[in-house]
Write an enzyme that holds these catalytic residues in place. Structure first.
Site, short mmCIF file in Angstrom:
data_model
loop_
_atom_site.label_atom_id
_atom_site.label_comp_id
_atom_site.label_asym_id
_atom_site.label_seq_id
_atom_site.Cartn_x
_atom_site.Cartn_y
_atom_site.Cartn_z
N SER A 1 -12.00 -13.31 17.77
CA SER A 1 -12.62 -12.23 18.52
C SER A 1 -13.30 -11.23 17.60
O SER A 1 -12.82 -10.98 16.50
CB SER A 1 -11.55 -11.50 19.34
OG SER A 1 -10.95 -12.44 20.19
N GLY A 2 -14.40 -10.67 18.06
CA GLY A 2 -15.13 -9.70 17.26
C GLY A 2 -16.19 -10.34 16.38
O GLY A 2 -17.12 -9.68 15.93
N HIS B 1 -11.14 -4.79 22.26
CA HIS B 1 -9.76 -5.22 22.48
C HIS B 1 -9.01 -5.45 21.17
O HIS B 1 -7.79 -5.61 21.18
CB HIS B 1 -9.72 -6.55 23.25
CG HIS B 1 -9.92 -6.42 24.72
ND1 HIS B 1 -11.13 -6.64 25.32
CD2 HIS B 1 -9.06 -6.08 25.71
CE1 HIS B 1 -11.00 -6.47 26.64
NE2 HIS B 1 -9.76 -6.12 26.90
N ASP C 1 -16.82 -5.09 25.79
CA ASP C 1 -15.81 -5.31 24.75
C ASP C 1 -16.43 -5.24 23.35
O ASP C 1 -16.49 -6.24 22.64
CB ASP C 1 -15.12 -6.66 25.00
CG ASP C 1 -13.87 -6.84 24.14
OD1 ASP C 1 -13.44 -5.86 23.51
OD2 ASP C 1 -13.34 -7.96 24.10
C1 5W5 Z 1 -7.52 -11.48 20.15
C2 5W5 Z 1 -5.38 -10.80 18.06
C3 5W5 Z 1 -4.35 -11.91 16.11
C4 5W5 Z 1 -7.42 -13.99 22.31
C5 5W5 Z 1 -4.73 -12.56 14.95
C6 5W5 Z 1 -8.42 -12.97 21.88
C7 5W5 Z 1 -3.80 -13.29 14.25
C8 5W5 Z 1 -6.77 -9.15 20.76
C9 5W5 Z 1 -6.23 -8.47 18.50
C10 5W5 Z 1 -5.99 -8.14 19.96
C11 5W5 Z 1 -2.12 -12.79 15.88
C12 5W5 Z 1 -6.86 -16.25 22.93
C13 5W5 Z 1 -3.06 -12.04 16.59
C14 5W5 Z 1 -2.49 -13.43 14.71
C15 5W5 Z 1 -6.07 -13.64 22.43
N1 5W5 Z 1 -6.99 -10.28 19.81
C16 5W5 Z 1 -6.57 -9.96 18.46
C17 5W5 Z 1 -4.87 -15.09 13.12
N2 5W5 Z 1 -5.35 -11.15 16.75
C18 5W5 Z 1 -9.21 -15.78 22.44
N3 5W5 Z 1 -7.86 -11.72 21.45
C19 5W5 Z 1 -7.81 -15.31 22.56
O1 5W5 Z 1 -4.18 -13.89 13.06
O2 5W5 Z 1 -4.53 -11.12 18.86
O3 5W5 Z 1 -7.68 -12.33 19.28
O4 5W5 Z 1 -9.62 -16.75 23.00
F1 5W5 Z 1 -6.05 -14.96 13.71
F2 5W5 Z 1 -5.04 -15.50 11.86
F3 5W5 Z 1 -4.18 -15.98 13.78
O5 5W5 Z 1 -10.12 -15.18 21.67
C20 5W5 Z 1 -11.41 -15.72 21.56
C21 5W5 Z 1 -5.53 -15.89 23.05
C22 5W5 Z 1 -5.14 -14.59 22.81
#
Ligand code: 5W5
Length: 256
Positions: free
Chosen positions: A208-209, A64, A112
């Site tokens: 994530s990842g 994702h 994923d």
């Molecule tokens: C993600 C993401 C991101 C998630 C990092 C999990 C940022 C999916 C890429 C696509 C903005 C909770 C976005 C700022 C999403 N994704 C990535 C920093 N990255 C969760 N999905 C979760 O920078 O959006 O993270 O619980 F990380 F510094 F903020 O993940 C465990 C809400 C939305």
């Protein structure tokens, strides 16, 4: 909440006698380079997801993480503690190949996983090391303490840490995680969960990842489907690594 390493630790909304204290703490910063396998997957120079080095040339992350990317250039940062400060063994690598698991889809947390091949083998050293993958396809006992780390959100309001954060998270059994009050049957045998509880330790957006490390090996990968962070009714969800070893080894062995 504890994003993929932007671990948000709501240290307690509840005091010793169950009175709300209303205080929110972030996760803890790691000692610099204490988790030398950690990678920051970046697009256009911005951190979007975690990942971890599993061989000299390959990083494992979540499928994702490729979503809503503006087809900018992907790069992988290794050897980092701070995302911005100069550090001697920190280096940005180009990407030769991105292999998302064919079973992954935008709608579910199924399969994923993402394999990222670096444009050249990483220079290993004290700050850049590989993390072994769990090879036994066995479920861990509930409440095994595992570690997650990342540069994801440290608060639900979207605070982004510059330096790597970590938290200790106890596993929750699949049966419990599938109870109606939690993920209500969504957790497949190839997924696992960690408890959030009242301490609100959790992974969050941007974590994530990254790996869930139990007894020194990668047991799971933080899934990247969006979810609420730090809510006890929504345990953290991970893709278990062991069932995917044939796919992982197959991709790594295939010519590009
Ligand atoms: C993600 C993401 C991101 C998630 C990092 C999990 C940022 C999916 C890429 C696509 C903005 C909770 C976005 C700022 C999403 N994704 C990535 C920093 N990255 C969760 N999905 C979760 O920078 O959006 O993270 O619980 F990380 F510094 F903020 O993940 C465990 C809400 C939305």
């Amino acid at each position: 909440m504890l994003s993929a390493v932007g671990i948000v630790l709501f240290c307690s909304a509840i005091g010793a006698y169950g009175r709300p204290r209303g205080r929110i703490l972030g996760g803890r910063e790691t000692a610099p380079h204490a988790m030398p396998y950690m990678a920051s997957l970046q697009e256009g120079g911005k951190h979007i997801c975690g990942g971890f080095l599993i061989s000299q040339e390959w990083v494992l992350s979540a499928a994702h993480c490729l979503e809503d990317t503006a087809n900018g250039t992907f790069q992988v940062l290794l050897g980092a503690h701070s995302l911005t400060a100069p550090e001697p063994n920190k280096r940005l690598y180009g990407v030769r190949r991105l292999a998302a698991h064919p079973g992954s889809s935008e709608e579910t947390n199924e399969d994923d996983l993402l394999l990222v091949q670096l444009s050249e083998p990483a220079t290993l050293g004290p700050d850049v090391k590989t993390l072994p993958l769990q090879s036994e396809d066995r479920e861990l006992p509930a409440r095994t303490f595992c570690l997650a780390a990342g540069w994801g959100f440290t608060k639900n309001t979207g605070q982004r840490p510059d330096r790597l954060q970590w938290a200790e998270l106890p596993t929750m059994s699949r049966a419990e995680c599938n109870e109606r009050r939690f993920h209500d049957g969504e957790i497949t045998p190839r997924m696992m969960c960690t408890e959030v509880k009242s301490v609100r330790r959790d992974t969050c957006k941007g974590d994530s990842g990254g790996p869930l490390v139990c007894h020194g090996v990668a047991e799971g990968v933080v899934t990247a489907g969006s979810r609420v962070c730090g809510n006890w009714r929504k345990p953290g969800i991970y893709t278990r690594v062991a069932p995917y070893l044939p796919w992982i080894n197959g991709v790594m062995a295939s010519p590009n």
